[in-house]
Design an enzyme around this catalytic site. Sequence first.
Site, mmCIF file in Angstrom:
data_model
loop_
_atom_site.group_PDB
_atom_site.id
_atom_site.type_symbol
_atom_site.label_atom_id
_atom_site.label_comp_id
_atom_site.label_asym_id
_atom_site.label_seq_id
_atom_site.Cartn_x
_atom_site.Cartn_y
_atom_site.Cartn_z
ATOM 1 N N ASP A 51 0.874 -1.178 0.000
ATOM 2 C CA ASP A 51 0.000 0.000 0.000
ATOM 3 C C ASP A 51 0.908 1.224 0.000
ATOM 4 O OD1 ASP A 51 -1.613 2.145 0.653
ATOM 5 O OD2 ASP A 51 -2.582 1.137 2.339
ATOM 6 N N ILE A 52 0.814 2.020 -1.053
ATOM 7 C CA ILE A 52 1.753 3.134 -1.218
ATOM 8 C C ILE A 52 1.609 4.185 -0.107
ATOM 9 C CG2 ILE A 52 0.366 4.646 -2.734
ATOM 10 C CD1 ILE A 52 2.958 4.877 -4.492
ATOM 11 N N ASN A 75 -6.398 12.758 -10.853
ATOM 12 C CA ASN A 75 -7.143 13.187 -12.054
ATOM 13 C C ASN A 75 -6.927 14.688 -12.229
ATOM 14 O OD1 ASN A 75 -9.139 14.634 -10.488
ATOM 15 N ND2 ASN A 75 -10.001 12.623 -9.966
ATOM 16 N N GLY A 90 -9.610 4.778 -6.300
ATOM 17 C CA GLY A 90 -8.334 4.081 -6.425
ATOM 18 C C GLY A 90 -7.256 4.618 -5.504
ATOM 19 N N ASP A 115 -5.667 7.379 -5.619
ATOM 20 C CA ASP A 115 -5.908 8.789 -5.306
ATOM 21 C C ASP A 115 -6.749 8.927 -4.030
ATOM 22 O OD1 ASP A 115 -6.005 11.535 -5.646
ATOM 23 O OD2 ASP A 115 -7.407 11.494 -7.329
ATOM 24 N N THR A 117 -3.180 2.338 -14.900
ATOM 25 C CA THR A 117 -3.566 0.936 -15.188
ATOM 26 C C THR A 117 -4.768 0.456 -14.382
ATOM 27 O OG1 THR A 117 -2.087 -0.084 -13.568
ATOM 28 C CG2 THR A 117 -1.164 0.378 -15.753
ATOM 29 N N GLY A 118 -5.367 1.352 -13.599
ATOM 30 C CA GLY A 118 -6.584 0.990 -12.878
ATOM 31 C C GLY A 118 -7.789 1.490 -13.655
HETATM 32 P P1 ADP Z 1 -5.711 5.397 -12.721
HETATM 33 O O1 ADP Z 1 -6.959 6.220 -12.720
HETATM 34 O O2 ADP Z 1 -4.473 6.213 -13.032
HETATM 35 O O3 ADP Z 1 -5.830 4.159 -13.550
HETATM 36 P P2 ADP Z 1 -6.164 3.900 -10.227
HETATM 37 O O4 ADP Z 1 -6.050 4.434 -8.855
HETATM 38 O O5 ADP Z 1 -7.521 3.473 -10.703
HETATM 39 O O6 ADP Z 1 -5.495 5.016 -11.184
HETATM 40 O O7 ADP Z 1 -5.181 2.671 -10.401
HETATM 41 C C1 ADP Z 1 -3.791 2.771 -10.468
HETATM 42 C C2 ADP Z 1 -3.147 1.611 -9.737
HETATM 43 O O8 ADP Z 1 -3.103 1.901 -8.348
HETATM 44 C C3 ADP Z 1 -3.890 0.284 -9.864
HETATM 45 O O9 ADP Z 1 -2.937 -0.730 -10.114
HETATM 46 C C4 ADP Z 1 -4.502 0.097 -8.471
HETATM 47 O O10 ADP Z 1 -4.648 -1.278 -8.147
HETATM 48 C C5 ADP Z 1 -3.427 0.731 -7.625
HETATM 49 N N1 ADP Z 1 -3.762 1.102 -6.238
HETATM 50 C C6 ADP Z 1 -4.969 1.347 -5.666
HETATM 51 N N2 ADP Z 1 -4.813 1.649 -4.359
HETATM 52 C C7 ADP Z 1 -3.481 1.585 -4.085
HETATM 53 C C8 ADP Z 1 -2.670 1.763 -2.920
HETATM 54 N N3 ADP Z 1 -3.191 2.095 -1.739
HETATM 55 N N4 ADP Z 1 -1.305 1.598 -3.047
HETATM 56 C C9 ADP Z 1 -0.765 1.276 -4.224
HETATM 57 N N5 ADP Z 1 -1.459 1.105 -5.356
HETATM 58 C C10 ADP Z 1 -2.806 1.241 -5.285
#
Ligand code: ADP
Length: 173
Positions: free
Chosen positions: A12-13, A26, A34, A36, A120-121
Amino acid sequence: MNDPRITIMQGDITKMEVDAIVNAANQTLLGGGGVDGAIHRAAGPELKEECRSLGGCKTGEAKLTRGYQLPARYIIHTVGPIWKGGQHNEDQLLAQCYRNSLKITLAKKISTLAFPSISTGAYGFPLERACRIALQEVKAFLDQNPGIKQIYFVCFSEKDLKKYQEAFQTMSA
Ligand code: ADP
């Protein structure tokens, strides 16, 4: 590819103890779903206040805020391209996200940085293609900038982790 300054991991980042984490934001910079949403929740409401003052962000660009309640000191917000089939400059825009995020580290003496898998989400960019671009851009930047100590690619899922590892192993130095 073999570079000890690049670490691929699952996690988890928002928990990363680094100088800065990158947010896949965005264009409004006012939070979303996600990663963000997770970053805004973990950083607390002051983050939104600072973001409001930034006036949004164009696709491919990057802007810096403080990290507030995160362990990371800073957040670099970048806006990835929405995947529209690959003929709409998506590759170049994604590369710019990485390049512009990395450029910000120079001004702030950021030496450890964590990236999520931008676009990629919800934005639908094919994972393997995206992670090759990510790795290429980071490697090129590291070769030019010895001030960076460590870059982490933080994959949320095991599937993403495997793809990143595969791409990393098969890419030429
Ligand atoms: P985008 O709109 O740029 O596609 P998303 O947030 O939908 O962004 O997805 C980008 C990536 O972040 C995906 O691989 C998603 O699984 C991942 N992600 C979601 N939550 C976390 C988190 N807490 N830590 C790391 N990566 C995450």
